[in-house]
Design an enzyme around this catalytic site. Structure first.
Site, PDB file in Angstrom:
ATOM      1  N   GLN A 168       0.897  -1.525   0.077  1.00 36.45           N
ATOM      2  CA  GLN A 168      -0.572  -0.044   0.157  1.00 36.45           C
ATOM      3  C   GLN A 168       1.041   1.091   0.478  1.00 36.45           C
ATOM      4  OE1 GLN A 168      -3.452   0.234  -0.527  1.00 36.45           O
ATOM      5  NE2 GLN A 168      -3.841  -2.054  -0.043  1.00 36.45           N
ATOM      6  N   TYR A 192      -6.561 -12.995  -2.611  1.00 40.45           N
ATOM      7  CA  TYR A 192      -6.028 -11.697  -2.815  1.00 40.45           C
ATOM      8  C   TYR A 192      -5.312 -11.049  -1.271  1.00 40.45           C
ATOM      9  CZ  TYR A 192      -9.664 -11.845  -6.171  1.00 40.45           C
ATOM     10  OH  TYR A 192     -11.095 -11.666  -6.848  1.00 40.45           O
ATOM     11  N   ASN A 208      -1.364  -8.003   4.227  1.00 40.52           N
ATOM     12  CA  ASN A 208      -1.391  -6.778   5.203  1.00 40.52           C
ATOM     13  C   ASN A 208      -2.436  -6.043   5.858  1.00 40.52           C
ATOM     14  OD1 ASN A 208      -1.620  -3.918   5.024  1.00 40.52           O
ATOM     15  ND2 ASN A 208      -2.967  -3.617   3.069  1.00 40.52           N
ATOM     16  N   GLU A 219      -3.260 -16.352  -1.834  1.00 43.16           N
ATOM     17  CA  GLU A 219      -2.693 -15.102  -3.131  1.00 43.16           C
ATOM     18  C   GLU A 219      -1.932 -16.495  -4.229  1.00 43.16           C
ATOM     19  OE1 GLU A 219      -0.817 -12.658  -4.669  1.00 43.16           O
ATOM     20  OE2 GLU A 219      -2.406 -12.146  -3.711  1.00 43.16           O
ATOM     21  N   ASP A 269     -10.197  -8.013  -1.552  1.00 39.74           N
ATOM     22  CA  ASP A 269      -9.459  -6.798  -2.080  1.00 39.74           C
ATOM     23  C   ASP A 269      -8.681  -6.808  -3.093  1.00 39.74           C
ATOM     24  OD1 ASP A 269      -8.015  -4.413  -1.988  1.00 39.74           O
ATOM     25  OD2 ASP A 269      -6.733  -4.764  -0.446  1.00 39.74           O
ATOM     26  N   CYS A 294     -10.172  -0.630  -4.795  1.00 39.12           N
ATOM     27  CA  CYS A 294      -9.589  -0.243  -5.650  1.00 39.12           C
ATOM     28  C   CYS A 294      -9.429   0.937  -6.167  1.00 39.12           C
ATOM     29  CB  CYS A 294      -7.540   0.051  -5.851  1.00 39.12           C
ATOM     30  SG  CYS A 294      -7.554  -1.231  -6.671  1.00 39.12           S
ATOM     31  N   GLU A 310      -9.626   4.724  -2.412  1.00 38.07           N
ATOM     32  CA  GLU A 310     -10.082   3.127  -1.822  1.00 38.07           C
ATOM     33  C   GLU A 310     -11.268   3.146  -1.785  1.00 38.07           C
ATOM     34  OE1 GLU A 310      -7.700   0.152  -1.539  1.00 38.07           O
ATOM     35  OE2 GLU A 310      -6.448   1.413  -3.540  1.00 38.07           O
TER      36      GLU A 310
END
Length: 361
Positions: free
Chosen positions: A185, A213, A218, A234, A294, A319, A353
């Site tokens: 980020q 994802y 994070n 992921e 995400d 996003c 976002e």
């Protein structure tokens, strides 16, 4: 676009416009008014990438307007970047006058953290030799940074190929390894606010979380403390390795991480085909109450979106508000928006976002 000013009144007006835009996109779904999480006007960006532009014998940091790579904007500093990056820029510029460091150097990338760690990537149109290595080691020690040299498919690391970040969520400090070249980020202050919002919205639960994802973990780290256990996926090998390190560094032991894309996990859960990487994982042992997503700017593909419909709660960080709205349109007949937020990761631009909690009707 690079803005020469950071007028607070202009920023407030731009943020209000973003809130209006998000509200209008989500209005067909009867969304509540979004919570708004603002950004500092300066020194918020933890990453920066510059091309080098030669004028006479001197070279300068340069950026370009989108679509125009012929008219450089020459920079001596970069106010939207972190103070650490601005501190390093002139020091590096002085150092590249040494031919061992400056010869055929064409691009520079900075990666910094809220905790003060920093890494510089130097990109070359030539092989890196012993003279470069010696000069880079001296520079790294002088600046207190790690340095990565890149040249035609080869990478040389001086120090570490990652930075260490610390983010505080609900009073607990989480430590993150953020690799060079991997996604992180860009706005650390707003990222911390996003994590706090997601932590609050998820709430204390006695069931399990599916995360798609997950990147370097994070969101995984703080959200794992709110549920019984987590199955996270992921596809990037670099991000998976970073996430595994982050889980170990934070002594989090209720997360199982699988290197699958969201699409592949959808196929596995639908019984379309088995995956060797799921061997030994008892999917039936999970009592999933929430799915956290995400996704990239393209949003969820239709099959993955349909998969999320199975869950009572869908926690979605986006996003791209347009693809968020498109995904919600697919889910709106079974789920309604109960929480909504705007996170201003990219002040002075039109990008934003956003986050929503969708709950089964």
């Amino acid at each position: 676009m690079i803005h020469p000013h950071t007028d607070p009144a202009v920023y407030a007006a731009q943020l209000a416009d973003k809130k209006t835009r998000l509200s209008e996109l989500l209005a067909p779904f009867e969304a509540p008014e979004p919570q708004v999480f603002d950004s500092p006007g300066e020194h918020y960006r933890l990453r920066a990438e510059f091309r080098l532009w030669r004028e006479g014998e001197a070279r300068h940091y340069a950026m370009f307007e989108q679509g125009d790579n012929r008219k450089p904007i020459l920079l001596t500093d970069f106010p939207i970047a972190s103070r650490r990056i601005n501190e390093l820029m002139p020091q590096l510029q002085a150092a590249w006058t040494d031919p061992a460091l400056g010869f055929k150097l064409f691009q520079v990338e900075f990666l910094s953290t809220l905790s003060g760690d920093a890494l510089i990537t130097l990109c070359y149109h030539r092989p890196l030799d012993a003279a470069w290595h010696a000069a880079a080691e001296t520079l790294a020690a002088a600046l207190g940074v790690s340095i990565v040299g890149r040249s035609r498919g080869k990478r040389t690391v001086i120090g570490r190929d990652f930075v260490n970040e610390e983010l505080i969520v609900a009073g607990r400090t989480f430590r993150y390894r953020q690799p060079e070249g991997a996604f992180t980020q860009p706005n650390g202050v707003v990222c911390q606010k996003m994590l706090g919002w997601a932590y609050d919205v998820l709430g204390e639960r006695d069931d399990d979380l599916l995360e798609l994802y997950c990147g370097n973990g994070n969101f995984t780290l703080p959200l794992s403390t709110r549920v019984r256990k987590v199955l996270a996926t992921e596809v990037s090998k670099t991000s998976v390795n970073a996430a595994l390190s982050n889980l170990a560094d934070n002594a989090i032991d209720n997360v199982t991480l699988v290197r699958l894309s969201a699409e592949e996990l959808t196929q596995a859960l639908n019984g379309v085909r088995p995956f060797r990487r799921l061997a030994g994982i008892d999917l039936a042992s999970y009592d999933f109450g929430t799915v956290f997503v995400d996704p990239p700017r393209a949003g969820m593909d239709p099959d993955t979106c349909e998969l999320t419909r199975r869950f009572e709660r869908i926690l979605y960080i986006s996003c791209n508000p347009e693809t968020l709205a498109a995904n919600i349109a697919q889910l709106h007949d079974t789920h309604r928006i109960t929480r909504c937020a705007l996170f201003d990761q990219f002040p002075w631009t039109h990008h934003m976002e956003s986050g929503v909690l969708l709950e089964r009707r």
